[in-house]
Design an enzyme around this catalytic site. Structure first.
Site, short mmCIF file in Angstrom:
data_model
loop_
_atom_site.label_atom_id
_atom_site.label_comp_id
_atom_site.label_asym_id
_atom_site.label_seq_id
_atom_site.Cartn_x
_atom_site.Cartn_y
_atom_site.Cartn_z
N SER A 107 0.84 -1.20 0.00
CA SER A 107 0.00 0.00 0.00
C SER A 107 0.87 1.25 0.00
CB SER A 107 -0.89 0.01 1.24
OG SER A 107 -1.49 1.27 1.40
N TYR A 132 -2.26 6.01 -4.91
CA TYR A 132 -3.37 6.97 -5.04
C TYR A 132 -2.78 8.16 -5.78
CZ TYR A 132 -6.03 4.54 -1.37
OH TYR A 132 -6.74 3.61 -0.63
N THR A 158 -5.39 2.86 -7.54
CA THR A 158 -6.71 2.67 -6.93
C THR A 158 -7.65 3.76 -7.44
OG1 THR A 158 -5.71 1.64 -5.03
CG2 THR A 158 -7.94 2.48 -4.73
N LYS A 224 -7.22 -0.72 -9.95
CA LYS A 224 -7.87 -1.44 -8.86
C LYS A 224 -9.10 -0.67 -8.40
CE LYS A 224 -7.14 -2.95 -4.09
NZ LYS A 224 -7.83 -1.98 -3.23
N HIS A 248 -13.02 -2.27 -2.71
CA HIS A 248 -12.23 -1.81 -1.57
C HIS A 248 -12.67 -2.51 -0.27
CE1 HIS A 248 -9.37 1.73 -1.11
NE2 HIS A 248 -9.45 1.33 0.14
C1 FMN Z 1 -7.65 -2.05 6.74
C2 FMN Z 1 -7.68 -1.94 5.26
C3 FMN Z 1 -6.86 -1.01 4.63
C4 FMN Z 1 -6.86 -0.90 3.24
N1 FMN Z 1 -6.00 -0.04 2.65
C5 FMN Z 1 -5.97 0.03 1.30
C6 FMN Z 1 -5.03 0.88 0.66
O1 FMN Z 1 -4.20 1.51 1.30
N2 FMN Z 1 -5.07 0.95 -0.69
C7 FMN Z 1 -5.96 0.23 -1.44
O2 FMN Z 1 -5.98 0.33 -2.67
N3 FMN Z 1 -6.85 -0.61 -0.85
C8 FMN Z 1 -6.86 -0.72 0.49
N4 FMN Z 1 -7.74 -1.58 1.09
C9 FMN Z 1 -8.60 -2.45 0.25
C10 FMN Z 1 -7.91 -3.79 -0.05
O3 FMN Z 1 -6.86 -3.62 -0.98
C11 FMN Z 1 -8.87 -4.83 -0.64
O4 FMN Z 1 -9.54 -4.26 -1.75
C12 FMN Z 1 -9.90 -5.36 0.34
O5 FMN Z 1 -9.36 -5.47 1.64
C13 FMN Z 1 -10.36 -6.75 -0.12
O6 FMN Z 1 -11.34 -7.24 0.70
P1 FMN Z 1 -11.10 -8.30 1.89
O7 FMN Z 1 -10.52 -7.51 3.02
O8 FMN Z 1 -12.47 -8.78 2.16
O9 FMN Z 1 -10.14 -9.37 1.40
C14 FMN Z 1 -7.74 -1.71 2.48
C15 FMN Z 1 -8.57 -2.64 3.11
C16 FMN Z 1 -8.53 -2.75 4.49
C17 FMN Z 1 -9.41 -3.78 5.14
C1 7N5 Z 2 -4.90 6.98 3.21
C2 7N5 Z 2 -5.11 5.61 3.77
C3 7N5 Z 2 -6.00 4.80 2.91
C4 7N5 Z 2 -6.30 3.48 3.52
C5 7N5 Z 2 -7.45 2.80 2.85
O1 7N5 Z 2 -7.51 2.71 1.65
C6 7N5 Z 2 -8.48 2.21 3.65
O2 7N5 Z 2 -8.50 2.39 4.87
O3 7N5 Z 2 -9.37 1.55 3.07
#
Ligand code: FMN
Ligand code: 7N5
Length: 351
Positions: A107, A132, A158, A224, A248
């Site tokens: 990330s 991002y 993303t 994504k 997401h």
């Molecule tokens: C705590 C958390 C933080 C995340 N941070 C990001 C991120 O920084 N960038 C991003 O593109 N997606 C982020 N996501 C989305 C994940 O990449 C992913 O799409 C998602 O967790 C998939 O679903 P799942 O948790 O059910 O496997 C985040 C998801 C979670 C749960």
């Molecule tokens: C700037 C942090 C983004 C984290 C994120 O994508 C999330 O929490 O789902």
């Protein structure tokens, strides 16, 4: 007492170990969390109709994604703030990914700098960098250079986050920032004073940004957070190398359709590789995604649960568990490899 037997049991362990505000940040979704729940329940609604007497040896799980050869079509989705789960944070995740011989998407909001993640994973770990796009193109470019210099092999842009989703659990806890001592390390040095620049979500994100990015890097671009087949067609026309069907993890727009319900139309629309994430918790979920034409899946929260429960060992166990489940599911479905999963393996359950 036995250890955790499933990815869901890792979540229970993690919940016991984490402060509630961190657990809720990881676990939560936007608004009423309809999509968060739907991602998982849509997998349960799809049922398997296996074939028998096919006499296969151990199924072949290996695959390749944009030139990276990996042990299974299960990769690590980009999730922010791993040091909230474990002091080693993304270093532990990268080591576990390398141990499992799979691919990690770091990330942009990692709490360890991408070059240190790359070092921890070692030269053999295929590492992609999630981005991002920022309003100042110089900042975006600096991040791209940083990812390139660290040896990342693709940029994962993303596109589902033109504003931050409203997560009521976080509002309840007043969780809006990283605690003292933790920073988004990739943003260090990008503020005017050399400090840590905050990450922005930009409302005016459009195809021109993708084009501009295309012109400043030779790395493959993966989009994504795309769900609509018409956007998939546009992505391919803009030279995008692969897609991640994702909502997401239900954290952005609530009531979006479950990703597993969107993936087949996206696959049908384009000739580039398609990954899907959201709600993958069992080997049978992976089989279902592949039967719908996906080239692989990514997991988000299960990695965080493994990390919070047992650090690097926990992440490695989560990946191992999913690999073993995938192996067993394929054998029981009569499939000889991850590339031999027919669509007619799936049936919709009657309501
Ligand atoms: C705590 C958390 C933080 C995340 N941070 C990001 C991120 O920084 N960038 C991003 O593109 N997606 C982020 N996501 C989305 C994940 O990449 C992913 O799409 C998602 O967790 C998939 O679903 P799942 O948790 O059910 O496997 C985040 C998801 C979670 C749960
Ligand atoms: C700037 C942090 C983004 C984290 C994120 O994508 C999330 O929490 O789902």
């Amino acid at each position: 007492m036995s250890g955790p037997l499933s990815l869901r049991e890792f979540e229970a362990l993690a919940r016991d170990r984490l402060p509630l505000s961190a657990y809720d940040y990881f676990a939560g979704g936007a608004d009423d969390e309809v999509t968060l729940r739907a991602n998982e329940s849509a997998f349960a609604r799809l049922r398997l109709l296996p074939r028998v007497l096919r006499g296969n040896a151990a199924p072949d799980l290996r695959t390749s994604l944009l030139g990276a050869d990996i042990a299974m079509p299960v990769v690590i989705a980009p999730t922010a703030f791993h040091r909230l789960a474990d002091p080693e944070g993304e270093l532990a995740t990268a080591r576990a990914a390398a141990e499992a011989d799979t691919l990690m998407i770091a990330s942009m909001a990692s709490t360890v700098a991408v070059e240190d993640i790359a070092k921890a994973g070692g030269a053999d770990l295929p590492l992609w960098f999630q981005l991002y796009i920022q309003s100042d193109s110089k900042v975006t470019e600096a991040l791209v250079r940083r990812a390139e210099d660290a040896g990342c092999r693709a940029l994962v842009v993303t596109v589902d986050s033109t504003v931050f989703g409203r997560r009521e659990r976080d509002h309840r806890h007043g969780f809006h920032d990283l605690p003292e001592g933790l920073y988004c390390e990739n943003m260090r040095g990008l503020a005017g004073d050399g400090g840590v620049r905050p990450i922005e979500m930009i409302r005016d994100l459009d195809w021109e940004h993708v084009q501009r990015l295309r012109s400043v890097t030779g790395l493959p671009i993966v989009l994504k957070g795309l769900m609509h087949p018409a956007d998939a067609v546009l992505a391919a026309a803009h030279g995008v190398s692969a897609l991640m069907v994702s909502n997401h993890g239900g954290r952005q727009l609530d009531t979006v359709v479950a990703t597993i319900d969107a993936v087949a139309d996206v696959v049908a629309a384009v000739d580039i590789p398609v990954l899907v994430d959201g709600g993958v918790r069992r080997g049978t979920d992976v089989v279902k995604a592949l039967a719908l034409g996906a080239d692989g899946v990514a997991i988000g929260r299960p990695v965080l649960w493994g990390l919070a429960a047992r650090g690097q060992t926990g992440v490695a166990q989560v990946l191992r568990m999913l690999r073993d489940e995938l192996d067993r599911a394929l054998a029981l479905c009569g499939c000889s490899s991850v590339h031999d999963i027919p669509r007619d393996l799936l049936r919709e359950a009657p309501c």
